[in-house]
Design an enzyme around this catalytic site. Sequence first.
Site, short mmCIF file in Angstrom:
data_model
loop_
_atom_site.label_atom_id
_atom_site.label_comp_id
_atom_site.label_asym_id
_atom_site.label_seq_id
_atom_site.Cartn_x
_atom_site.Cartn_y
_atom_site.Cartn_z
N PRO A 1 -0.61 8.81 -0.92
CA PRO A 1 -0.19 10.06 -2.13
C PRO A 1 0.70 10.90 -1.39
O PRO A 1 0.61 11.09 -0.11
CB PRO A 1 -1.59 10.52 -2.23
N GLU B 1 0.75 -1.37 -0.09
CA GLU B 1 -0.20 0.13 0.02
C GLU B 1 0.92 1.31 -0.04
O GLU B 1 1.80 1.28 0.62
CB GLU B 1 -1.02 -0.03 1.39
N LYS C 1 -20.84 -6.59 5.50
CA LYS C 1 -20.08 -5.86 4.68
C LYS C 1 -20.02 -7.24 3.36
O LYS C 1 -20.20 -6.86 2.25
CB LYS C 1 -18.64 -5.45 4.87
N GLU D 1 -13.77 1.13 17.67
CA GLU D 1 -15.19 1.44 18.36
C GLU D 1 -16.11 0.41 18.47
O GLU D 1 -17.18 0.47 19.12
CB GLU D 1 -15.92 2.60 17.33
N HIS E 1 -8.62 3.50 -2.79
CA HIS E 1 -9.17 3.51 -1.50
C HIS E 1 -10.36 4.54 -1.51
O HIS E 1 -10.28 5.94 -1.92
CB HIS E 1 -8.45 3.61 -0.13
N ARG F 1 -14.80 3.20 5.50
CA ARG F 1 -15.54 4.32 6.11
C ARG F 1 -14.71 5.60 6.43
O ARG F 1 -15.03 6.62 6.24
CB ARG F 1 -16.01 3.91 7.57
N ASP G 1 -17.94 -6.85 15.91
CA ASP G 1 -17.23 -6.35 14.63
C ASP G 1 -17.24 -7.37 13.55
O ASP G 1 -17.40 -6.89 12.53
CB ASP G 1 -15.76 -5.91 15.11
#
Length: 317
Positions: free
Chosen positions: A22, A19, A199, A185, A94, A124, A192
Amino acid sequence: MKVTDHIKKAKGETLFSFEIIPPVKGKSIQELYDNIDPLMEFEPPFIDVTTSREEYVYIDRDGLLDKKLTRMRPGTLGICASIKHKYDVDTVPHVLCGGFTKEETEYLLVDCHYLGIDNVMALRGDAMKEEKYFEPTKGGHRFASDLVRQIRDINRGNYLHEVIETDYCANFCVGVAGYPEKHMEAPSLKSDLKRLKEKVDLGADYVVTQMFFDNRKFFEFVDAAREMGITVPIIPGIKPIAVKRHLQLLPQVFRVDIPQDLVDAVEACKSNREVRQVGVEWCIQQSKELKKAGVPVLHFYSMGKSDNIKAIAQEIF
Ligand code: FAD
């Protein structure tokens, strides 16, 4: 080509990917190329490019502070297109809920489609620096699952507001984030995982995990995900510790545990050069074990620097 097709094509061989972030606007893209060049010999089938959240800056105008919203590292899609073209490699932009309306997301996905970008990571995004909790952008999505649903709809030819009819559909492969040590969170790892399952049920094709330093956490996470009926590929995301400050920073930002052996080894280092070496060695051990366990891809968080990732990849691929 889709990430999932690369995995199928590899027939059980572990692939290498990484990954990149930028550059800060105003800087040259050459710096990115200089860090990608040394990693291309390991034949990554895809490279991820992150998207940064917008942030507030304060401009002094004759003693009065003017508050402006800006994105310091824009250019994700442009970088994806340029890397794809330059290196003939698939790129994965992303795509965030935070900072984008649904319409802007739709236009971004249309651009991806025109550019021949087949994969997107649906995320998110974190809360902005000034926010305690994530606040959805007006007209944007609250959860990554809502974004996955929008991408699935586009894959079915359903655009927003039903203003067009199409029989020619995009066919995005969608990655989503998973958290071996649970998202900060989430009330529990199980809840989770249920959100992760949502998803996947909505159309996510693969999962990339948050970084972790203890492989046991990853293996337990994969077992729990499989038990819950998540069958898509789960790609471990790993990062070598590079500076002493990471001992505080990484747990604080990413809510991950660092094993005591690694903490001790880093603390014993007399320079950041030694820390980098410790980080590389730890990551080599992690990578060897993960590869032996048959993970589909080893995905490295390069944070824009390639020398330590190269040192690890040389030992593994
Ligand atoms: P979600 O899946 O929406 O989950 C967020 C939280 O909400 C979790 O606690 C989840 O359990 C909970 N939740 C989900 N659905 C519901 C629901 N329906 N009701 C109640 N609770 C729910 N950030 C960036 O800004 N840019 C990047 O490029 C970027 N790349 C990343 C790449 C990877 C591989 C990973 C692991 C993270 C990345 N992040 C990035 C960070 C990510 O945006 C944050 O971790 C963010 O806080 C959560 O994103 P998510 O997509 O996991 O959110």
